[in-house]
Write an enzyme that holds these catalytic residues in place. Structure first.
Site, short mmCIF file in Angstrom:
data_model
loop_
_atom_site.label_atom_id
_atom_site.label_comp_id
_atom_site.label_asym_id
_atom_site.label_seq_id
_atom_site.Cartn_x
_atom_site.Cartn_y
_atom_site.Cartn_z
N GLY A 70 0.81 -1.22 0.00
CA GLY A 70 0.00 0.00 0.00
C GLY A 70 0.84 1.27 0.00
O GLY A 70 0.51 2.25 -0.66
N THR A 71 1.93 1.24 0.74
CA THR A 71 2.78 2.44 0.83
C THR A 71 3.33 2.80 -0.55
O THR A 71 3.29 3.96 -0.97
CB THR A 71 3.93 2.19 1.82
N SER A 199 -3.60 -3.25 -0.78
CA SER A 199 -2.49 -3.98 -0.18
C SER A 199 -2.95 -5.35 0.26
O SER A 199 -3.95 -5.48 0.98
CB SER A 199 -1.96 -3.19 1.01
N HIS A 201 -1.84 -7.64 2.41
CA HIS A 201 -1.81 -8.15 3.78
C HIS A 201 -2.96 -7.65 4.64
O HIS A 201 -3.11 -8.07 5.78
CB HIS A 201 -0.45 -7.88 4.44
N THR A 237 12.07 -7.05 -11.17
CA THR A 237 11.59 -8.42 -11.37
C THR A 237 10.41 -8.70 -10.44
O THR A 237 10.49 -8.43 -9.24
CB THR A 237 12.73 -9.42 -11.10
N CYS A 325 1.94 2.49 13.24
CA CYS A 325 3.18 3.27 13.21
C CYS A 325 3.34 4.09 14.48
O CYS A 325 4.44 4.34 14.92
CB CYS A 325 3.19 4.21 12.02
#
Ligand SMILES: Cc1ncc(COP(=O)(O)O)c(C=O)c1O
Length: 389
Positions: A70-71, A199, A201, A237, A325
């Site tokens: 996501g970041t 994202s 996860h 890759t 965070c």
């Protein structure tokens, strides 16, 4: 009994994802850019995952660019659009005050390079009014970025209405849908956005993989330069096994979206009601209706959230004080602050977020344990935060 109620921080992998990632790690080791059999096998698996993600959000597979999460998707959306539009004289960016750090700190970085940035306020329930966005936008706005669902309080923003306002002024519209994908229906056409981040996860997929959906025809510059991967949009890759895992998680998410939303909303409401009735001095933060079904954020009067989090952890219960965070510090939540809550409430709130493996027995356990812990902390805590409330 251990209870994990921190699904908005990250989710355990679905068993089907574990299986698919393991198999892909073993069998699909080829470089997807190679022309031989091994490369083509890897490429086919990536394209299959691309279709799965496209189906989940009603995009076209060609519009999906895989990222490291996501970041990176947020960085790519904002920096890629900003760089592409710089030459047109548009040097202004708009977001809300409750965005994730991936957006807020990217704005700060661009502000240091001369971009004008505006953060739109939210109301007391954590929702941004489209009219506030209209006031912030001008003819030189390049991009408007508003998250679909907030990670701390779960509120859902009126993205389509905001997108219409952005487009009236010729600006691009980005939404960070990291916390809404696979929790509520996410349809890029209905949201009418140009860019959407997700994202894996956050919905039972692996960490370190995500995607940016880029509406066909949108002018973007890559932020990672190198080889010609992802149609020249993101060099490097491909992380084949993780992308395969993302695809499996997307299919699972699409298949059980409706049933799981109903199940989780019932569990969440049971948890919320249990806490509100069993623990005095509690109040829910955010909008009770416009929110994702798995999240509740609750203020506990005269309790320091970090202390309660630790007390719960000692009982085997994992929750969060908001964004991961800022955990470990006593930084008040920027989201609750933006909602105009008094300082003590920005420091006495816990986020409970449920998911795939959450059960009614776990909800009962949390509701049983909390009154005792809260009472004990209220008796013991002499901190200024507690005294103020
Ligand atoms: C709303 C939101 N955006 C972006 C991110 C960042 O995603 P990732 O952890 O995949 O980099 C998160 C994760 O915490 C999030 O909740």
């Amino acid at each position: 009994m251990r209870v994990y109620f921190d699904y908005n921080a990250t989710t355990p992998l679905a068993p089907e994802v574990i299986e698919a990632v393991a198999t892909a790690s073993r069998d699909l080791f080829g470089n997807a850019s190679s022309v031989h059999h091994y490369g083509q096998q890897a490429k086919a698996a990536i394209d299959d995952a691309r279709s799965a993600i496209a189906t989940l959000i009603n995009g076209d597979p060609s519009e999906i660019v895989f990222t490291s999460g996501g970041t990176e998707a947020d960085n790519f959306a904002i920096r890629g659009a900003a760089e592409a539009l710089e030459a047109t004289g548009r040097r202004h960016l708009v977001a809300t005050a409750i965005e994730h750090e991936a957006v807020l700190n990217t704005f700060k970085a661009l502000a240091r390079r001369g971009w004008r940035t505006t953060l739109v306020p939210v109301d007391q329930s954590g929702i941004v009014a489209p009219e506030r966005v209209r006031e912030a936008i001008s003819r030189d706005t390049a991009l408007v970025s508003v998250m679909h669902a907030n990670n701390e309080i779960g509120t859902i923003q009126p993205i389509a209405a905001i997108a219409a306002i952005a487009h009236e002024q010729g600006a691009l519209m980005h939404t960070d849908a990291v916390q809404s994908v696979a929790k509520i229906p996410v349809d890029v056409r209905e949201l009418a956005v140009d860019l959407l981040s997700l994202s894996a996860h956050k919905f039972s997929g692996p960490k370190g993989v995500g995607a940016l959906w880029i509406k066909r025809g949108t002018r973007m510059l890559p932020i990672l330069t190198g080889g010609k991967h992802e149609r020249n949009r993101r060099a490097g890759t491909e992380n084949v096994a993780s992308i395969v895992g993302l695809g499996v998680a997307a299919r699972l998410g699409a298949n059980k979206l409706t049933a799981e939303a109903v199940r989780l909303a019932a569990l969440r409401d049971q948890l919320e009601q249990g806490i509100l009735t069993r623990v005095a001095g509690t109040v829910v933060n955010g909008d009770p209706h416009a929110r994702v079904p798995n999240t509740t954020n609750i203020s506990f009067d005269r309790v320091e959230a970090e202390s309660l989090l630790i007390a719960l952890d000692l009982e085997g219960i994992a929750v969060s004080t908001g964004s991961a965070c800022s955990s470990g510090t006593l930084e008040p939540s920027h989201v609750l602050r933006a909602m105009g809550l008094p300082t003590h409430r920005t420091q006495n709130s816990l986020r409970f977020s449920l998911g795939q493996f959450s059960t009614a027995a776990e909800v009962e356990r949390v509701v049983d344990v909390l009154p005792r812990l809260v009472e004990k902390l209220r008796r013991l805590t002499k901190s200024p935060v507690a005294a103020r409330s």
